[in-house]
Scaffold this motif. Sequence first.
Motif, PDB file in Angstrom:
ATOM      1  N   GLN A   1       0.985  -1.154   0.029  1.00 27.95           N
ATOM      2  CA  GLN A   1      -0.116  -0.013   0.099  1.00 27.95           C
ATOM      3  C   GLN A   1       0.883   1.440  -0.189  1.00 27.95           C
ATOM      4  OE1 GLN A   1      -3.083   0.440  -0.361  1.00 27.95           O
ATOM      5  NE2 GLN A   1      -3.351   2.472   0.107  1.00 27.95           N
ATOM      6  N   ALA A   2       2.038   1.187   0.824  1.00 29.77           N
ATOM      7  CA  ALA A   2       2.550   2.497   0.800  1.00 29.77           C
ATOM      8  C   ALA A   2       3.536   2.713  -0.560  1.00 29.77           C
ATOM      9  CB  ALA A   2       3.888   2.241   1.947  1.00 29.77           C
ATOM     10  N   CYS A   3       4.083   1.539  -1.148  1.00 25.84           N
ATOM     11  CA  CYS A   3       4.625   1.603  -2.451  1.00 25.84           C
ATOM     12  C   CYS A   3       3.434   2.184  -3.463  1.00 25.84           C
ATOM     13  CB  CYS A   3       5.138   0.361  -2.804  1.00 25.84           C
ATOM     14  SG  CYS A   3       6.699  -0.148  -1.931  1.00 25.84           S
ATOM     15  N   PHE A   4       2.442   1.697  -3.447  1.00 23.72           N
ATOM     16  CA  PHE A   4       1.474   2.139  -4.395  1.00 23.72           C
ATOM     17  C   PHE A   4       1.077   3.884  -4.204  1.00 23.72           C
ATOM     18  CE2 PHE A   4      -3.171   3.180  -4.817  1.00 23.72           C
ATOM     19  CZ  PHE A   4      -3.233   2.961  -6.260  1.00 23.72           C
ATOM     20  N   GLU A   5       1.132   4.016  -3.098  1.00 23.06           N
ATOM     21  CA  GLU A   5       0.583   5.638  -2.792  1.00 23.06           C
ATOM     22  C   GLU A   5       2.066   6.310  -3.180  1.00 23.06           C
ATOM     23  OE1 GLU A   5       0.039   5.633   1.406  1.00 23.06           O
ATOM     24  OE2 GLU A   5      -2.019   4.945   1.379  1.00 23.06           O
ATOM     25  N   ALA A   6       3.113   5.941  -3.055  1.00 20.71           N
ATOM     26  CA  ALA A   6       4.448   6.425  -3.503  1.00 20.71           C
ATOM     27  C   ALA A   6       4.400   6.648  -4.996  1.00 20.71           C
ATOM     28  CB  ALA A   6       5.483   5.944  -2.802  1.00 20.71           C
ATOM     29  N   ARG A   7       4.197   5.452  -5.585  1.00 25.33           N
ATOM     30  CA  ARG A   7       4.162   5.626  -7.149  1.00 25.33           C
ATOM     31  C   ARG A   7       2.907   6.435  -7.542  1.00 25.33           C
ATOM     32  NH1 ARG A   7       6.381   2.040 -10.536  1.00 25.33           N
ATOM     33  NH2 ARG A   7       6.410   0.400  -8.900  1.00 25.33           N
ATOM     34  N   ARG A   8       1.968   6.376  -7.102  1.00 26.24           N
ATOM     35  CA  ARG A   8       0.953   7.367  -7.496  1.00 26.24           C
ATOM     36  C   ARG A   8       1.113   8.846  -7.302  1.00 26.24           C
ATOM     37  NH1 ARG A   8      -4.939   7.151  -4.331  1.00 26.24           N
ATOM     38  NH2 ARG A   8      -3.643   8.313  -2.806  1.00 26.24           N
TER      39      ARG A   8
ATOM     40  N   GLY B   1       4.231  10.164  -7.446  1.00 24.71           N
ATOM     41  CA  GLY B   1       5.083  10.419  -8.375  1.00 24.71           C
ATOM     42  C   GLY B   1       4.820  10.572  -9.507  1.00 24.71           C
ATOM     43  N   ASP B   2       3.907   9.710  -9.914  1.00 24.44           N
ATOM     44  CA  ASP B   2       3.197   9.940 -11.354  1.00 24.44           C
ATOM     45  C   ASP B   2       2.336  11.461 -11.325  1.00 24.44           C
ATOM     46  OD1 ASP B   2       3.978   7.640 -12.053  1.00 24.44           O
ATOM     47  OD2 ASP B   2       2.321   6.344 -11.779  1.00 24.44           O
ATOM     48  N   THR B   3       1.596  11.587 -10.395  1.00 19.01           N
ATOM     49  CA  THR B   3       0.989  12.923 -10.218  1.00 19.01           C
ATOM     50  C   THR B   3       1.900  14.221 -10.292  1.00 19.01           C
ATOM     51  OG1 THR B   3      -0.696  11.858  -8.684  1.00 19.01           O
ATOM     52  CG2 THR B   3      -0.610  14.490  -8.775  1.00 19.01           C
ATOM     53  N   ILE B   4       2.990  13.944  -9.695  1.00 17.06           N
ATOM     54  CA  ILE B   4       4.111  15.041  -9.799  1.00 17.06           C
ATOM     55  C   ILE B   4       4.503  14.953 -11.314  1.00 17.06           C
ATOM     56  CG2 ILE B   4       6.431  15.819  -8.990  1.00 17.06           C
ATOM     57  CD1 ILE B   4       5.869  14.939  -6.444  1.00 17.06           C
ATOM     58  N   ALA B   5       4.724  14.077 -12.054  1.00 15.27           N
ATOM     59  CA  ALA B   5       5.070  14.129 -13.355  1.00 15.27           C
ATOM     60  C   ALA B   5       4.165  14.593 -14.212  1.00 15.27           C
ATOM     61  CB  ALA B   5       5.515  12.425 -13.701  1.00 15.27           C
ATOM     62  N   GLN B   6       2.729  14.270 -13.964  1.00 20.48           N
ATOM     63  CA  GLN B   6       1.669  14.778 -14.797  1.00 20.48           C
ATOM     64  C   GLN B   6       1.590  16.234 -14.476  1.00 20.48           C
ATOM     65  OE1 GLN B   6      -1.757  12.579 -13.753  1.00 20.48           O
ATOM     66  NE2 GLN B   6      -1.030  10.610 -14.284  1.00 20.48           N
TER      67      GLN B   6
ATOM     68  N   MET C   1      -0.125  19.904  -6.449  1.00 16.22           N
ATOM     69  CA  MET C   1       1.224  19.804  -6.184  1.00 16.22           C
ATOM     70  C   MET C   1       1.671  19.576  -4.876  1.00 16.22           C
ATOM     71  SD  MET C   1       4.307  18.956  -7.529  1.00 16.22           S
ATOM     72  CE  MET C   1       4.070  19.614  -9.237  1.00 16.22           C
ATOM     73  N   VAL C   2       1.162  20.293  -3.832  1.00 20.03           N
ATOM     74  CA  VAL C   2       1.408  20.299  -2.846  1.00 20.03           C
ATOM     75  C   VAL C   2       0.865  19.092  -1.922  1.00 20.03           C
ATOM     76  CG1 VAL C   2       0.759  21.427  -0.275  1.00 20.03           C
ATOM     77  CG2 VAL C   2       1.472  22.651  -2.141  1.00 20.03           C
TER      78      VAL C   2
ATOM     79  N   ARG D   1       3.126  15.791  -0.372  1.00 21.03           N
ATOM     80  CA  ARG D   1       3.142  15.348   1.000  1.00 21.03           C
ATOM     81  C   ARG D   1       2.561  13.696   0.844  1.00 21.03           C
ATOM     82  NH1 ARG D   1      -1.223  20.062   3.162  1.00 21.03           N
ATOM     83  NH2 ARG D   1       0.583  21.742   3.733  1.00 21.03           N
ATOM     84  N   LEU D   2       1.840  13.438   0.064  1.00 20.56           N
ATOM     85  CA  LEU D   2       1.624  12.234  -0.165  1.00 20.56           C
ATOM     86  C   LEU D   2       2.908  11.198  -0.396  1.00 20.56           C
ATOM     87  CD1 LEU D   2      -0.407   9.705  -0.288  1.00 20.56           C
ATOM     88  CD2 LEU D   2      -0.653  10.278  -2.574  1.00 20.56           C
ATOM     89  N   LEU D   3       3.476  11.771  -1.110  1.00 15.67           N
ATOM     90  CA  LEU D   3       5.044  11.344  -1.560  1.00 15.67           C
ATOM     91  C   LEU D   3       5.816  11.089  -0.311  1.00 15.67           C
ATOM     92  CD1 LEU D   3       6.984  10.086  -3.591  1.00 15.67           C
ATOM     93  CD2 LEU D   3       7.666  12.122  -4.002  1.00 15.67           C
ATOM     94  N   LEU D   4       6.039  12.118   0.441  1.00 21.00           N
ATOM     95  CA  LEU D   4       6.923  11.988   1.647  1.00 21.00           C
ATOM     96  C   LEU D   4       6.524  11.117   2.593  1.00 21.00           C
ATOM     97  CD1 LEU D   4       7.886  15.863   1.844  1.00 21.00           C
ATOM     98  CD2 LEU D   4       9.229  13.972   0.868  1.00 21.00           C
ATOM     99  N   SER D   5       5.103  11.257   2.798  1.00 14.06           N
ATOM    100  CA  SER D   5       4.473  10.029   4.033  1.00 14.06           C
ATOM    101  C   SER D   5       4.792   8.780   3.506  1.00 14.06           C
ATOM    102  CB  SER D   5       3.042  10.708   4.132  1.00 14.06           C
ATOM    103  OG  SER D   5       2.190  10.453   3.000  1.00 14.06           O
ATOM    104  N   SER D   6       4.434   8.469   2.372  1.00 16.31           N
ATOM    105  CA  SER D   6       4.460   7.149   1.990  1.00 16.31           C
ATOM    106  C   SER D   6       5.880   6.583   1.811  1.00 16.31           C
ATOM    107  CB  SER D   6       3.696   7.186   0.505  1.00 16.31           C
ATOM    108  OG  SER D   6       4.593   7.815  -0.479  1.00 16.31           O
ATOM    109  N   VAL D   7       6.726   7.658   1.287  1.00 19.89           N
ATOM    110  CA  VAL D   7       8.367   7.190   1.474  1.00 19.89           C
ATOM    111  C   VAL D   7       8.783   6.773   2.926  1.00 19.89           C
ATOM    112  CG1 VAL D   7      10.558   8.135   1.051  1.00 19.89           C
ATOM    113  CG2 VAL D   7       9.096   8.189  -0.688  1.00 19.89           C
TER     114      VAL D   7
END
Length: 753
Positions: free
Chosen positions: A84-91, A93-98, A123-124, A128-134
Motif C-alpha cells: 500500500q505504501a509503495c502504491f501511494e508513493a508511485r501514485r 510520483g506519477d501525479t508530480i510527473a503529470q 502539487m502540495v 505530502r503524499l509522496l513524503l509520507s508514503s516514502v
Amino acid sequence: MHLLRGRTRVVSVGERIAPPSLEGFGCINITTLINHKDKPKKSEGTQAAVHRVGQAVSVAVGRFVTVGEAIATENQELKDEMGQACFEARRAGDTIAQLTDVGPALPSRSDGPVTVFSDRTGMVKAARLLLSSVTKVLVLADRIVIKQIITSRNKVLVTLDHLERVSTFQEFVQIFSQFGNEMVEFAHLTGDRQNDLKDEKKKARMAAARAVLEKCTMMLLTASKTCLRHPDCESARINKDAVFRRMRCALEQVIEIVTEARSCGENKMLPASIYNAINNFKSSVECLRENLNSPSPQSIGSQLEALVERTEDFTDSAYTSHEQRQAILGLCQLARQEAQQLVQAWAEAQSVQAKEATEDMEVAILKTCQSASELRRELHKVAVVRAADLLKVHGEQLPLRALKAAGAEGNLEAVAEYSRTLTEQKEQLVETCRLLCHVSGTEPLEITCIHAEETFHVIGPQIVSAAQTLALHPSSKIAKENLEVFCEAWESQLCDMALLLREINDVFEGRRGDKRSYVSLPRTGKHTANMKTAKAVKLDAEEQTSMAKQGLELRLLSSDVDAEVEKWEEQEHDVVRQSQSLASMAHNMYLFTRGEGLLKTTVDLFHQAEVLSEEGLQLCSSLRTFSTQLVEEEEKSVVMTEMEKMLPLCQQLQTGARSPVQGKTATFQKVDSSIQTTRGILTVVLSILSICHKLTRKYKSERSSLGSLQDWRERQDASTPVKEEETLNKDSNGFGVKSLEQHIVGLNLLESK
C-alpha cells in the motif's frame, strides 16, 4: 536509510550491492517544485527545468518503489502494508510527473497565461503524499531489518546452547562450523546497522558489543576444545563458562540497542564523569551573568561539592602519588574559594540592584571558571600519565610470559604467584580505565572506557583459569593454545587502550577528528580501467580469522606511524603529510577487515590499495628530493636505501590492485596480498620517518647559525650547479612534492555505490 541496508546482499568480503534510492534528488527537488514561484508567464527554459525536475522525481520514485515491492514479496507479514505504501508513493510520483508535464508544444500567447503547472494545491498534496508514503516504506523496511537481526541472534543463541552441551569432538566440529556461518551473517547485519545509527552513543555501544563477540568467538573455540579434551578439569570448565556467559551478554546488548529497549542496568552504564560535571558547573557559573535576579547562587556551591566528591576516585587511589593528590586537593580548595568570592560578588550586586553583572562579579566568574578548568587539566594529566606509564610497563608482557612458561612446566605454585601479579596489574588497569572515563570528554569515549574496564576485569581471571588448566595438563597442546588465545586478547585490549588514550588526548586538545582526515576513496572511473567486478564469493571462518589478524597488525602499524608523526614539529612537511596519508588509508583497510568504515566492497579495497601505492610512490619522489639536499654521502645513502625498499613494494601493490581476479580463492588471495604488502610499506614508512626526523632536527640546529638549509648547502658545496629540476622544486611545497590536498583534489569521499 535502513531500506538500503535491508536489501543489501553480501557478495564477497565486505562487498555489497545497494539498490537505487531516493538519495540523489531527496527533498530538495520536491521543495523546489512546491516553492516554485507561480508567475503568470515563464520562459521555455524555466518550463523545461521544472519539467526535468518533475520527471527526475518520478523516475527516482519508480526505482525506489521497485525495491520496496521486492522487499514486500520477500516478507509476507508486511506485504500488504508495504504494498500500500509503495502504491501511494508511485501514485504521488506519477501525479508530480503529470503536473510538471508541459506537453510536446508550448501554447501560444493567445491561449492565455503560460504556466508549468496550474494546480498548485494538487502539487502540495502530491508532495505530502509522496513524503509520507516514502517515510512509511522506510519505517517498514527498518522493521524488517530489525527482525532480521533478531532472527539471526536467535539462531546464534540456539546454536550456542548446542555448543555448550556437546560431548564429542565430532559433534563440536559440525556445530561450530554452523555457528561460524551464523556469526558471520550476524556480524554483517549488525555492522550495517552500526553504520546506519545516527546516535554516537548507540554506535559506540554497538561497536563495543560487536568487539566482544569478535574476540569471544576464537576464545569459545579453544575453551570448548580444552573442556572437551579435559572434561574433569574444573578450571577448564570455569574458563569455558565465562566465555559463553560473556557472548550471551553481548548478544543481548546488541538487541537492546537495535530495538531501543531499556535494560535495568543501562542507567548505570554511564556514571557521571568529572568532565561533564565541570562543564555543567562552568555553565551554571556563566549563567549568573544573565540571571542576576535568581533567588541565590547557592546551587553552584552544591554543584561544586558534588564535583569535588567525584575527584575522590583520583585522591583515594593507592596508585596516585602524594604530589598528585596534593595538587588535586589544592585545586579543589582554590575552586571553593573562588566560588565563595563569586557568591559574595553576586550578593553585592543584588544589594545595589544592579541591572547587569558588576566588574567584581565578572572577575569572580572568570576566576571560578579558570579554577575549574585548571582542576580538569590536572585530573586529565593524572589519568593520562598513569595510563601511559601502565601501557609502557605492561607492554613487555612479563607476567603473561611467566604464566605461559610456568603452565608449560606444570608448576602450579609459580602459576599462582604470577596470577597474583597479573591480578594486581588487572586492578591497576581497571582503575585507570575508570579514571580515563572521568576525563574522556565525550559519551562515545566514555562507553569505550567502560568497555575496556569490563574487558580487563573479565579477561584477567580467564587467563588465570587457562594457565591453571595448562599447569594441570602441561603436555596438552589444546590447553596451551587456549592460554595463548586469552593472552592475545589481553594484548589486543592493551593496544585498544593505547588508541583510546590518544583519542582522549585529541578531544582534550581540540584535535578530535583530525587524525583521519586524509582518508579518500577514488573516483569512479579514475582507477577502474583495469578492474573487473568481483563475483559472489564467501569466506570461511578460517579465512575470516586470518584476515582479521592481518587487519589488526595493520592497525597497530598505522598507529605507530601516527605516533612517529607526532614527534615532528613541521607537520606540513611533505614526508609527514604523505606518511599520514598512507597511515590513514591503511587504517581504512583495517576497518574493512572488520566490516566497518568507508570501504564497503572488495573493489573499494583494491581502489584504496592503488591510491595508497600512488601516494607511496609520491613519498619515494619526496625522499629522492630530500636526499639531494643532504650533504654527507652516508646520509644520502641511508635515505636512498629506505626509498629503494619502498619503491618495489608500492609497485607490487599497484600491480596487484590492478590485476583482475575471479572466484573465491583468487579474491581472498588478492585481499590477503594487498594487506600484507601494505603492512610492508608501513614498516618501511616507520623507518623513513625516524631517519628523516633525525636528519631534519640536525639540519635545523645547524641552520640556526648558518641560515636556511639550502643556503647552508650552497655554502658547503658552492661549486655544485643547481639543476633546473631543483630550481622548480623550490617553488613548490616542502621538498618539492605537491601537497596532498592537490593530489587528492576532486576525489568523492561519499560516492554512492
